[in-house]
Design an enzyme around this catalytic site. Structure first.
Site, short mmCIF file in Angstrom:
data_model
loop_
_atom_site.label_atom_id
_atom_site.label_comp_id
_atom_site.label_asym_id
_atom_site.label_seq_id
_atom_site.Cartn_x
_atom_site.Cartn_y
_atom_site.Cartn_z
N ASP A 8 1.99 8.68 -5.74
CA ASP A 8 1.57 10.09 -6.20
C ASP A 8 0.96 10.12 -4.87
O ASP A 8 0.86 11.90 -4.42
CB ASP A 8 -0.15 10.34 -6.62
CG ASP A 8 -1.33 9.16 -6.46
OD1 ASP A 8 -0.85 8.81 -5.94
OD2 ASP A 8 -2.03 9.69 -7.12
N HIS A 64 0.85 -1.61 0.11
CA HIS A 64 0.52 0.17 -0.16
C HIS A 64 1.14 0.93 -0.05
O HIS A 64 1.37 1.92 0.92
CB HIS A 64 -1.11 0.08 1.20
CG HIS A 64 -2.12 1.36 1.22
ND1 HIS A 64 -3.18 0.90 1.51
CD2 HIS A 64 -1.59 1.80 1.09
CE1 HIS A 64 -3.75 1.96 1.36
NE2 HIS A 64 -3.18 3.07 1.03
N GLU A 95 -11.69 3.65 7.45
CA GLU A 95 -10.48 4.39 7.77
C GLU A 95 -11.10 5.47 8.75
O GLU A 95 -11.32 6.03 9.50
CB GLU A 95 -9.79 5.05 7.01
CG GLU A 95 -8.90 6.36 6.93
CD GLU A 95 -7.42 6.61 5.45
OE1 GLU A 95 -8.00 6.45 4.19
OE2 GLU A 95 -6.91 6.55 6.21
N GLY A 115 -9.35 8.33 -1.27
CA GLY A 115 -10.11 9.73 -1.29
C GLY A 115 -10.72 9.95 0.13
O GLY A 115 -11.06 9.00 0.74
N ASP A 162 1.76 3.84 2.78
CA ASP A 162 0.48 4.57 2.51
C ASP A 162 1.56 6.07 1.52
O ASP A 162 1.44 6.08 0.41
CB ASP A 162 -0.17 4.93 3.44
CG ASP A 162 -1.63 5.43 2.38
OD1 ASP A 162 -2.19 4.72 1.99
OD2 ASP A 162 -2.23 6.41 4.16
N ASP A 163 2.20 6.65 2.13
CA ASP A 163 2.14 8.49 1.21
C ASP A 163 4.22 7.83 2.46
O ASP A 163 3.94 9.39 2.63
CB ASP A 163 1.19 9.13 1.61
CG ASP A 163 -0.13 9.05 1.40
OD1 ASP A 163 0.05 9.12 -0.54
OD2 ASP A 163 -1.14 8.84 2.05
N HIS A 195 -9.99 1.84 -0.33
CA HIS A 195 -9.60 2.25 1.15
C HIS A 195 -10.98 1.78 1.66
O HIS A 195 -12.17 2.62 1.25
CB HIS A 195 -9.26 3.16 0.68
CG HIS A 195 -7.67 3.87 0.60
ND1 HIS A 195 -7.93 3.07 -0.47
CD2 HIS A 195 -6.51 4.46 1.36
CE1 HIS A 195 -5.92 3.55 -0.60
NE2 HIS A 195 -6.05 4.15 -0.08
N HIS A 203 1.42 5.04 -2.37
CA HIS A 203 0.85 5.60 -3.55
C HIS A 203 1.90 6.42 -3.91
O HIS A 203 3.07 7.21 -3.78
CB HIS A 203 -0.46 7.04 -2.75
CG HIS A 203 -1.43 6.33 -2.07
ND1 HIS A 203 -2.09 6.40 -2.81
CD2 HIS A 203 -1.42 5.71 -0.70
CE1 HIS A 203 -3.30 6.15 -1.58
NE2 HIS A 203 -3.06 5.36 -0.47
N1 HPA Z 1 -6.86 7.15 2.38
C1 HPA Z 1 -7.50 8.04 1.46
N2 HPA Z 1 -7.07 7.93 0.24
C2 HPA Z 1 -5.54 8.07 0.29
C3 HPA Z 1 -5.23 7.66 1.00
C4 HPA Z 1 -5.82 7.72 2.38
O1 HPA Z 1 -5.03 6.77 3.26
N3 HPA Z 1 -3.97 7.97 1.17
C5 HPA Z 1 -3.91 8.48 -0.59
N4 HPA Z 1 -4.84 8.60 -0.84
ZN ZN Z 2 -3.79 4.46 1.03
#
Ligand code: HPA
Ligand code: ZN
Length: 334
Positions: free
Chosen positions: A17, A13, A201, A171, A279-280, A198, A15
């Protein structure tokens, strides 16, 4: 070292971007004459990286925006894809699945969505020539922009479907529930795309049920709030639906206020298929080894738990059994 070195390091997981280097944002802004809210790279940092934590998911996600706002050409897109492979290699990863939202990357400068997909594929292919790390690509439908733009994204992704392994929904989970995207995910599954979503969350367990029952999710991104529904956890065990946990991200989005109470403990104790992910990375200032360190220091995980998490990541990967076996052989004797 807080992970099992005889097993591969995997990040499922991640991203693409959400992992655009601040230095690249700075350089692309200069090249493309885009005004940034900062006079130096140092001043830019708080605009593109979380400092401690944010009050909610949407405030967190706003930190990804500068990364895509500076993508004025397809070459810029190709560059950030290439650099993502370099970063994954430098993080010590053996295998990763990089996900990206082509519409999100395309929208500021109105790049053709399908061309953005092609540029990402090109950048990844150049990257893996230079850096020995296995990469698969997942296309994201960004629910924040509504069904119409998600349709455009899916069409762009399916134009290059031989190079894309799966589809994700990311998103604004609270305002755009999974049920809006049933038809798009049916199209994706009919095109043999693997599915991760996703869910759980920003919203509760009902969102995870929707991801599984309405969208055909084989894995759940985060799924934090699944812990509130034992029947859901048991359903995921029974049907081998994996949970992609991201500790730093969950803290920074305000999803988990105290990391020592992260439900990953419960997921493991319940026998759920769960693994650790970033994640990011650039936005969160983390990498996979740091996530393992956190699991050790904050959750008290031990070597056996790392072994389970790393084995789970291989099991959960969107690859064939043969590729999974080969991946396990990579590190067995090193
Ligand atoms: N959740 C939803 N969208 C996302 C996330 C996330 O944690 N990270 C990047 N886009
Ligand atoms: Zn994510």
């Amino acid at each position: 070292m807080a992970y099992n070195k005889s097993l591969p390091l995997v990040d499922l997981h991640r991203h693409l971007d959400g992992n655009i280097r601040a230095s690249t944002i700075w350089q692309l802004a200069e090249k493309n004459h885009i005004e940034l809210p900062a006079n130096s790279l140092e001043e830019l940092m708080p605009h593109v990286q979380i400092q401690k934590s944010e009050p909610d998911l949407l405030t967190f996600l706003a930190k990804l925006d500068w990364g895509v706002k500076v993508l004025a050409t397809l070459d810029d897109v190709k560059r950030v894809a290439y650099e993502n492979v370099e970063d994954a290699y430098n993080a010590g990863l053996h295998y990763t699945e990089l996900r990206f939202s082509p519409y999100y990357m395309a929208m500021t400068h109105k790049l053709p969505v399908a061309d953005v997909v092609a540029a990402v594929v090109d950048g990844i292919n150049l990257g893996i020539k230079d850096f020995p790390v296995q990469v698969k690509l997942l296309g994201i439908l960004s629910r924040t922009f509504g069904v119409e733009h998600c349709t455009e994204e899916l069409n762009g992704i399916l134009t290059h479907k031989d190079e894309i392994t799966g589809i994700d929904l990311a998103g604004d989970e609270l305002n755009f529930p999974g049920e809006l995207f049933i038809d798009l995910f049916k199209t994706a599954r009919d095109a043999n795309m693997r599915i991760t979503v996703h869910a759980g969350e920003a919203a509760g367990p009902e969102s995870v049920w929707q991801a599984i029952n309405l969208l055909g999710a084989e894995r759940i991104g985060h799924g934090v709030n699944s812990y509130k529904d034992q029947a859901l956890l048991d359903h995921m065990v029974k049907y081998n639906i994996g949970l992609e946990s991201c500790l730093t991200s969950n803290y920074q989005t305000g999803t988990v206020k105290d990391l020592s109470l992260h439900p990953i403990k419960q997921f493991l104790a319940n026998g759920n298929l769960v693994c650790l992910n970033t994640d990011d990375p650039a936005v969160e200032n983390t990498e996979i080894k740091q996530e393992f360190n956190l699991a050790q220091q904050v959750l008290g995980f031990d070597h056996d738990q790392f072994t389970t998490l790393q084995e789970n990541a291989v099991k959960m990967s969107f690859t064939s059994d043969t590729e999974k076996q080969a991946l396990l052989q990579l590190t067995r004797h090193s």
